[in-house]
Design an enzyme around this catalytic site. Structure first.
Site, PDB file in Angstrom:
ATOM      1  N   GLY A  64     -18.668  -6.786  19.120  1.00  0.00           N
ATOM      2  CA  GLY A  64     -19.041  -6.015  20.180  1.00  0.00           C
ATOM      3  C   GLY A  64     -19.223  -4.498  19.708  1.00  0.00           C
ATOM      4  CG  ASP A  65     -18.648  -1.578  22.935  1.00  0.00           C
ATOM      5  OD1 ASP A  65     -17.970  -2.812  22.996  1.00  0.00           O
ATOM      6  OD2 ASP A  65     -18.404  -0.811  23.756  1.00  0.00           O
ATOM      7  CB  THR A 104     -12.225  -3.393  25.766  1.00  0.00           C
ATOM      8  OG1 THR A 104     -13.121  -4.282  25.788  1.00  0.00           O
ATOM      9  CG2 THR A 104     -12.074  -2.231  24.873  1.00  0.00           C
ATOM     10  CB  THR A 150     -13.599  -1.180  28.724  1.00  0.00           C
ATOM     11  OG1 THR A 150     -13.670  -0.227  30.074  1.00  0.00           O
ATOM     12  CG2 THR A 150     -12.454  -0.222  27.953  1.00  0.00           C
ATOM     13  N   GLY A 151     -16.207  -2.870  28.439  1.00  0.00           N
ATOM     14  CA  GLY A 151     -17.363  -3.247  29.348  1.00  0.00           C
ATOM     15  C   GLY A 151     -18.019  -4.161  28.339  1.00  0.00           C
ATOM     16  CB  SER A 186      -9.655  -8.168  28.067  1.00  0.00           C
ATOM     17  OG  SER A 186      -9.019  -6.896  28.306  1.00  0.00           O
ATOM     18  CB  THR A 202     -11.902  -5.539  22.573  1.00  0.00           C
ATOM     19  OG1 THR A 202     -12.227  -6.216  23.834  1.00  0.00           O
ATOM     20  CG2 THR A 202     -12.912  -5.655  21.327  1.00  0.00           C
ATOM     21  N   GLY A 239     -20.170  -4.935  25.653  1.00  0.00           N
ATOM     22  CA  GLY A 239     -20.681  -4.130  24.092  1.00  0.00           C
ATOM     23  C   GLY A 239     -22.192  -4.184  23.964  1.00  0.00           C
ATOM     24  NE  ARG A 251     -20.184  -9.461  21.452  1.00  0.00           N
ATOM     25  CZ  ARG A 251     -19.352  -8.850  22.216  1.00  0.00           C
ATOM     26  NH1 ARG A 251     -18.107  -8.674  22.098  1.00  0.00           N
ATOM     27  NH2 ARG A 251     -19.920  -7.969  23.240  1.00  0.00           N
TER      28      ARG A 251
HETATM   29  N1  GLY Z   1     -16.358  -3.770  24.963  1.00  0.00           N
HETATM   30  C1  GLY Z   1     -16.037  -4.925  24.327  1.00  0.00           C
HETATM   31  C2  GLY Z   1     -17.129  -6.001  23.935  1.00  0.00           C
HETATM   32  O1  GLY Z   1     -17.962  -6.106  24.227  1.00  0.00           O
HETATM   33  O2  GLY Z   1     -16.774  -6.557  22.840  1.00  0.00           O
END
Ligand code: GLY
Length: 354
Positions: A233-234, A203, A254-255, A86, A221, A257, A231
Protein backbone atom coordinates in the site's frame (compact mmCIF):
# COMPACT_ATOMS: atom_id res chain seq x y z
CA UNK A 1 -15.53 21.04 12.00
CA UNK A 2 -14.48 22.45 8.67
CA UNK A 3 -16.49 21.79 5.55
CA UNK A 4 -14.80 22.27 2.24
CA UNK A 5 -16.65 23.05 -0.96
CA UNK A 6 -15.26 23.13 -4.46
CA UNK A 7 -15.64 26.90 -4.38
CA UNK A 8 -13.59 27.10 -1.19
CA UNK A 9 -11.00 24.90 -2.80
CA UNK A 10 -10.74 27.17 -5.82
CA UNK A 11 -10.67 30.19 -3.50
CA UNK A 12 -7.56 28.87 -1.81
CA UNK A 13 -5.80 29.00 -5.15
CA UNK A 14 -5.00 25.31 -5.14
CA UNK A 15 -5.06 25.31 -8.94
CA UNK A 16 -2.27 27.84 -8.93
CA UNK A 17 -0.57 25.64 -6.35
CA UNK A 18 -0.57 22.72 -8.76
CA UNK A 19 1.24 24.83 -11.34
CA UNK A 20 3.69 25.86 -8.65
CA UNK A 21 4.31 22.21 -7.85
CA UNK A 22 4.88 21.44 -11.53
CA UNK A 23 7.42 24.23 -11.67
CA UNK A 24 9.30 22.52 -8.83
CA UNK A 25 9.75 25.64 -6.70
CA UNK A 26 10.51 24.22 -3.30
CA UNK A 27 10.88 25.40 -0.62
CA UNK A 28 8.71 28.49 -0.99
CA UNK A 29 8.60 31.70 1.06
CA UNK A 30 6.46 30.15 3.79
CA UNK A 31 8.99 27.39 4.25
CA UNK A 32 11.82 29.88 4.56
CA UNK A 33 9.80 31.91 7.07
CA UNK A 34 8.97 28.76 9.07
CA UNK A 35 12.59 27.68 9.01
CA UNK A 36 13.65 31.09 10.33
CA UNK A 37 11.01 31.25 13.11
CA UNK A 38 11.80 29.85 16.56
CA UNK A 39 10.72 26.19 16.85
CA UNK A 40 7.30 25.63 18.35
CA UNK A 41 7.46 22.03 19.50
CA UNK A 42 7.04 19.68 21.03
CA UNK A 43 3.89 18.51 19.24
CA UNK A 44 2.84 14.96 18.33
CA UNK A 45 0.06 14.14 15.87
CA UNK A 46 -1.40 10.74 15.02
CA UNK A 47 -4.36 9.03 13.40
CA UNK A 48 -7.43 8.37 15.57
CA UNK A 49 -6.07 5.02 16.77
CA UNK A 50 -2.94 6.76 18.04
CA UNK A 51 -3.92 8.53 21.24
CA UNK A 52 -1.56 6.25 23.20
CA UNK A 53 1.11 6.88 20.57
CA UNK A 54 0.96 10.66 20.98
CA UNK A 55 1.05 10.28 24.78
CA UNK A 56 4.17 8.11 24.63
CA UNK A 57 5.79 10.28 21.97
CA UNK A 58 5.25 13.38 24.10
CA UNK A 59 6.85 11.74 27.16
CA UNK A 60 9.97 11.17 25.08
CA UNK A 61 9.90 14.62 23.48
CA UNK A 62 9.43 16.38 26.81
CA UNK A 63 12.34 14.50 28.31
CA UNK A 64 14.55 15.79 25.50
CA UNK A 65 14.41 12.65 23.38
CA UNK A 66 14.73 12.40 19.65
CA UNK A 67 11.51 12.82 17.61
CA UNK A 68 12.14 9.62 15.64
CA UNK A 69 12.54 7.64 18.88
CA UNK A 70 9.35 9.31 20.06
CA UNK A 71 7.11 8.47 17.11
CA UNK A 72 8.42 4.91 16.78
CA UNK A 73 7.96 4.21 20.50
CA UNK A 74 4.45 5.62 20.14
CA UNK A 75 3.37 3.42 17.25
CA UNK A 76 5.07 0.35 18.78
CA UNK A 77 2.29 0.38 21.39
CA UNK A 78 -0.29 -0.04 18.65
CA UNK A 79 1.80 -2.50 16.61
CA UNK A 80 2.01 -4.68 19.74
CA UNK A 81 -1.70 -4.43 20.50
CA UNK A 82 -3.67 -7.46 19.26
CA UNK A 83 -6.89 -5.46 19.46
CA UNK A 84 -5.86 -3.01 16.74
CA UNK A 85 -6.54 -5.17 13.71
CA UNK A 86 -5.07 -2.74 11.19
CA UNK A 87 -1.47 -2.66 12.41
CA UNK A 88 1.27 -5.08 13.51
CA UNK A 89 0.41 -8.07 15.70
CA UNK A 90 -3.24 -9.00 15.21
CA UNK A 91 -3.48 -7.10 11.92
CA UNK A 92 -5.91 -8.61 9.45
CA UNK A 93 -4.16 -10.95 7.01
CA UNK A 94 -3.99 -11.22 3.23
CA UNK A 95 -6.30 -13.50 1.26
CA UNK A 96 -4.10 -16.50 2.12
CA UNK A 97 -4.48 -15.81 5.86
CA UNK A 98 -0.94 -14.45 6.23
CA UNK A 99 -0.22 -11.10 7.91
CA UNK A 100 2.02 -8.90 5.74
CA UNK A 101 3.14 -5.57 7.16
CA UNK A 102 4.29 -2.30 5.60
CA UNK A 103 6.02 0.62 7.35
CA UNK A 104 8.12 3.68 6.70
CA UNK A 105 10.03 6.22 8.76
CA UNK A 106 11.47 9.58 7.82
CA UNK A 107 13.83 11.81 9.78
CA UNK A 108 13.80 15.52 9.01
CA UNK A 109 17.26 16.67 10.17
CA UNK A 110 19.06 14.31 7.77
CA UNK A 111 16.23 14.03 5.21
CA UNK A 112 16.63 10.27 5.35
CA UNK A 113 14.03 7.55 5.04
CA UNK A 114 13.65 3.81 5.43
CA UNK A 115 10.82 1.41 4.71
CA UNK A 116 9.78 -2.22 4.54
CA UNK A 117 6.92 -3.77 2.61
CA UNK A 118 5.12 -7.11 2.67
CA UNK A 119 7.16 -8.09 5.73
CA UNK A 120 5.99 -11.29 7.46
CA UNK A 121 6.48 -12.56 11.03
CA UNK A 122 7.94 -9.37 12.57
CA UNK A 123 5.49 -7.38 14.64
CA UNK A 124 7.33 -4.05 14.65
CA UNK A 125 7.99 -3.21 11.01
CA UNK A 126 8.55 0.43 11.99
CA UNK A 127 11.70 -0.59 13.85
CA UNK A 128 12.93 -2.58 10.85
CA UNK A 129 12.20 0.43 8.60
CA UNK A 130 14.35 2.56 10.88
CA UNK A 131 17.23 0.11 10.54
CA UNK A 132 16.88 0.15 6.76
CA UNK A 133 17.33 3.92 7.02
CA UNK A 134 20.21 3.84 9.47
CA UNK A 135 22.09 0.65 8.60
CA UNK A 136 21.82 0.32 4.82
CA UNK A 137 22.38 2.37 1.72
CA UNK A 138 18.77 1.65 0.67
CA UNK A 139 15.36 3.12 1.39
CA UNK A 140 12.94 0.22 0.82
CA UNK A 141 13.26 -3.52 1.39
CA UNK A 142 10.41 -5.91 0.55
CA UNK A 143 9.19 -9.41 1.29
CA UNK A 144 11.79 -12.12 1.84
CA UNK A 145 14.65 -9.61 1.64
CA UNK A 146 13.09 -7.46 4.35
CA UNK A 147 12.60 -10.53 6.56
CA UNK A 148 16.18 -11.66 6.00
CA UNK A 149 17.36 -8.19 6.97
CA UNK A 150 15.21 -8.21 10.12
CA UNK A 151 16.59 -11.64 11.08
CA UNK A 152 20.13 -10.35 10.58
CA UNK A 153 19.35 -7.63 13.12
CA UNK A 154 18.05 -10.14 15.66
CA UNK A 155 14.33 -9.56 15.34
CA UNK A 156 12.28 -12.42 16.68
CA UNK A 157 9.95 -14.15 14.23
CA UNK A 158 6.45 -14.92 15.41
CA UNK A 159 3.05 -15.76 14.03
CA UNK A 160 1.23 -12.42 13.80
CA UNK A 161 -2.19 -13.96 13.24
CA UNK A 162 -4.29 -13.83 16.41
CA UNK A 163 -7.34 -16.04 16.96
CA UNK A 164 -9.59 -13.04 16.36
CA UNK A 165 -7.89 -12.22 13.05
CA UNK A 166 -7.93 -15.85 11.95
CA UNK A 167 -11.64 -16.09 12.72
CA UNK A 168 -12.34 -12.90 10.78
CA UNK A 169 -10.34 -14.22 7.82
CA UNK A 170 -12.16 -17.58 7.95
CA UNK A 171 -15.55 -15.97 8.23
CA UNK A 172 -14.85 -13.79 5.24
CA UNK A 173 -13.68 -16.81 3.24
CA UNK A 174 -16.76 -18.81 4.20
CA UNK A 175 -19.21 -16.06 3.34
CA UNK A 176 -17.55 -14.82 0.15
CA UNK A 177 -19.37 -16.94 -2.36
CA UNK A 178 -22.11 -19.58 -2.71
CA UNK A 179 -20.11 -21.12 -5.52
CA UNK A 180 -17.22 -22.57 -3.53
CA UNK A 181 -16.74 -25.32 -0.98
CA UNK A 182 -16.53 -23.21 2.18
CA UNK A 183 -19.64 -22.83 4.37
CA UNK A 184 -20.11 -20.72 7.51
CA UNK A 185 -21.31 -22.66 10.58
CA UNK A 186 -25.03 -23.35 10.15
CA UNK A 187 -26.05 -22.31 13.62
CA UNK A 188 -23.83 -19.28 13.94
CA UNK A 189 -24.31 -15.78 12.73
CA UNK A 190 -21.21 -13.68 12.45
CA UNK A 191 -20.57 -11.85 15.70
CA UNK A 192 -20.83 -8.10 15.32
CA UNK A 193 -17.19 -7.70 16.22
CA UNK A 194 -16.21 -9.77 13.23
CA UNK A 195 -18.74 -8.19 10.88
CA UNK A 196 -17.21 -4.82 11.54
CA UNK A 197 -13.80 -5.95 10.34
CA UNK A 198 -14.84 -7.77 7.20
CA UNK A 199 -13.05 -5.23 5.04
CA UNK A 200 -10.68 -2.67 6.52
CA UNK A 201 -7.77 -0.50 5.67
CA UNK A 202 -6.57 0.90 8.97
CA UNK A 203 -2.97 1.98 9.68
CA UNK A 204 -1.32 4.34 12.15
CA UNK A 205 0.62 7.45 11.25
CA UNK A 206 2.50 9.51 13.84
CA UNK A 207 4.43 12.71 13.15
CA UNK A 208 6.23 14.92 15.65
CA UNK A 209 8.14 18.15 16.11
CA UNK A 210 10.51 18.56 19.04
CA UNK A 211 11.51 21.69 20.91
CA UNK A 212 14.64 22.04 18.78
CA UNK A 213 12.59 22.11 15.55
CA UNK A 214 13.40 18.56 14.48
CA UNK A 215 10.64 16.70 12.62
CA UNK A 216 10.14 12.96 12.21
CA UNK A 217 7.39 10.59 11.15
CA UNK A 218 6.33 6.98 10.88
CA UNK A 219 3.51 5.11 9.18
CA UNK A 220 2.86 1.44 9.88
CA UNK A 221 0.11 -0.95 8.82
CA UNK A 222 -1.07 -4.45 8.04
CA UNK A 223 -2.55 -2.91 4.92
CA UNK A 224 -5.84 -3.67 3.26
CA UNK A 225 -7.39 -6.80 4.71
CA UNK A 226 -7.70 -9.80 2.38
CA UNK A 227 -5.31 -8.19 -0.11
CA UNK A 228 -3.51 -10.28 -2.69
CA UNK A 229 -0.27 -11.70 -1.31
CA UNK A 230 2.51 -9.22 -2.02
CA UNK A 231 0.22 -6.20 -2.29
CA UNK A 232 1.96 -3.06 -1.04
CA UNK A 233 0.00 0.00 0.00
CA UNK A 234 0.93 3.63 0.47
CA UNK A 235 2.37 3.34 4.00
CA UNK A 236 5.92 2.32 3.04
CA UNK A 237 6.10 4.63 0.04
CA UNK A 238 7.90 7.85 0.81
CA UNK A 239 5.86 10.75 -0.53
CA UNK A 240 2.60 8.77 -0.36
CA UNK A 241 2.06 7.37 3.15
CA UNK A 242 4.67 9.62 4.77
CA UNK A 243 6.79 12.64 3.96
CA UNK A 244 8.93 14.92 6.11
CA UNK A 245 10.84 18.05 5.11
CA UNK A 246 12.58 19.57 8.10
CA UNK A 247 12.29 23.08 6.66
CA UNK A 248 8.53 22.81 6.17
CA UNK A 249 6.63 20.06 7.98
CA UNK A 250 5.48 16.46 7.99
CA UNK A 251 2.45 14.60 6.64
CA UNK A 252 1.07 11.08 6.62
CA UNK A 253 -2.01 9.13 5.74
CA UNK A 254 -4.32 6.27 6.61
CA UNK A 255 -7.03 4.67 4.52
CA UNK A 256 -7.19 3.27 1.01
CA UNK A 257 -3.57 3.17 -0.06
CA UNK A 258 -4.21 2.63 -3.75
CA UNK A 259 -5.78 6.08 -4.03
CA UNK A 260 -2.86 7.67 -2.24
CA UNK A 261 -0.27 5.79 -4.29
CA UNK A 262 -1.74 7.46 -7.36
CA UNK A 263 -1.69 10.97 -5.91
CA UNK A 264 1.42 11.02 -3.64
CA UNK A 265 -0.55 12.98 -1.09
CA UNK A 266 2.00 13.30 1.70
CA UNK A 267 4.47 14.97 -0.62
CA UNK A 268 1.71 17.21 -1.96
CA UNK A 269 0.69 18.22 1.56
CA UNK A 270 4.21 19.15 2.63
CA UNK A 271 4.72 20.97 -0.65
CA UNK A 272 1.47 22.91 -0.12
CA UNK A 273 2.52 23.86 3.42
CA UNK A 274 5.78 25.09 1.93
CA UNK A 275 3.71 27.43 -0.24
CA UNK A 276 1.88 28.82 2.78
CA UNK A 277 -1.13 26.56 3.17
CA UNK A 278 -2.15 25.69 6.71
CA UNK A 279 -1.83 21.98 7.57
CA UNK A 280 -5.62 21.60 7.37
CA UNK A 281 -5.88 23.41 4.01
CA UNK A 282 -3.05 21.30 2.64
CA UNK A 283 -4.79 18.08 3.75
CA UNK A 284 -8.05 19.24 2.18
CA UNK A 285 -6.32 19.99 -1.10
CA UNK A 286 -4.96 16.44 -1.06
CA UNK A 287 -8.51 15.15 -0.49
CA UNK A 288 -9.66 17.26 -3.43
CA UNK A 289 -6.94 15.78 -5.64
CA UNK A 290 -7.89 12.24 -4.64
CA UNK A 291 -11.58 12.94 -5.30
CA UNK A 292 -10.84 14.45 -8.72
CA UNK A 293 -8.77 11.47 -9.84
CA UNK A 294 -11.25 8.98 -8.41
CA UNK A 295 -14.01 10.42 -10.61
CA UNK A 296 -12.11 8.90 -13.54
CA UNK A 297 -12.75 5.41 -12.10
CA UNK A 298 -16.52 4.73 -11.96
CA UNK A 299 -16.21 1.48 -9.98
CA UNK A 300 -14.74 3.46 -7.08
CA UNK A 301 -17.47 6.12 -7.09
CA UNK A 302 -20.95 6.27 -5.62
CA UNK A 303 -23.92 7.52 -7.64
CA UNK A 304 -22.88 11.11 -6.90
CA UNK A 305 -19.35 10.59 -8.15
CA UNK A 306 -17.80 10.55 -4.67
CA UNK A 307 -15.17 8.01 -3.63
CA UNK A 308 -16.63 4.90 -2.04
CA UNK A 309 -13.62 4.56 0.23
CA UNK A 310 -12.02 6.42 3.11
CA UNK A 311 -8.66 8.19 3.03
CA UNK A 312 -7.39 10.54 5.74
CA UNK A 313 -4.42 12.87 5.96
CA UNK A 314 -2.50 14.36 8.91
CA UNK A 315 -0.08 17.27 8.83
CA UNK A 316 2.17 19.25 11.14
CA UNK A 317 4.27 22.24 10.16
CA UNK A 318 7.50 23.66 11.43
CA UNK A 319 5.59 26.27 13.45
CA UNK A 320 3.88 23.51 15.43
CA UNK A 321 0.54 24.04 13.66
CA UNK A 322 -1.35 20.86 12.87
CA UNK A 323 -4.43 19.72 10.98
CA UNK A 324 -6.08 16.72 9.40
CA UNK A 325 -8.74 16.03 6.81
CA UNK A 326 -10.58 13.12 5.28
CA UNK A 327 -13.01 12.61 2.45
CA UNK A 328 -16.03 12.24 4.74
CA UNK A 329 -17.14 13.58 8.13
CA UNK A 330 -16.72 11.79 11.42
CA UNK A 331 -12.97 11.24 11.46
CA UNK A 332 -10.89 12.12 14.49
CA UNK A 333 -7.17 12.38 15.01
CA UNK A 334 -4.91 12.46 18.06
CA UNK A 335 -2.84 15.49 19.03
CA UNK A 336 -0.60 16.11 21.99
CA UNK A 337 0.24 19.80 21.89
CA UNK A 338 2.57 19.67 24.87
CA UNK A 339 -0.21 20.48 27.29
CA UNK A 340 -3.05 18.12 26.55
CA UNK A 341 -3.48 14.91 24.62
CA UNK A 342 -6.84 14.53 22.94
CA UNK A 343 -8.79 13.42 19.91
CA UNK A 344 -9.89 16.25 17.62
CA UNK A 345 -12.38 16.34 14.79
CA UNK A 346 -10.94 16.24 11.31
CA UNK A 347 -11.94 18.54 8.48
CA UNK A 348 -13.65 16.83 5.57
CA UNK A 349 -14.36 17.27 1.91
CA UNK A 350 -17.95 16.06 1.49
CA UNK A 351 -20.96 17.10 3.49
CA UNK A 352 -23.11 14.22 4.74
CA UNK A 353 -25.76 13.08 2.27
CA UNK A 354 -24.58 15.21 -0.65
N1 GLY B 1 -3.08 2.92 4.00
C1 GLY B 1 -2.76 1.60 4.24
C2 GLY B 1 -2.88 0.72 3.09
O1 GLY B 1 -3.66 0.97 2.20
O2 GLY B 1 -2.17 -0.26 3.03
Amino acid sequence: MTQYSRRDFLKTGAGAGAAFLAAGRLPGPAAREAAAAPPAGPVAVSSGNGIRATARAMEILQSGGDPLDAVIAGVNIVEDDPNDMSVGYGGLPNEDGVVELDASVMYGPTHSAGAVAALRNIKNPSRVARLVMERTDHVLLVGEGALKFARAHGFKEEDLLTEKSREAWLLRKETLSDGDFWFPPRNRTAPEALRSVLMTHGTINCIALDAAGRLAGVTTTSGMSWKLAGRVGDSPIIGAGLYVDNEIGAAGSTGRGEANLQTCASFRIVDAMGRGRSPEQACLEACQAVAAKTRLVPRLCDDQGRPKFGLDFYALNKKGEFGAAGLFPGGRYAVHDGTENKLREMAYLYKPGR
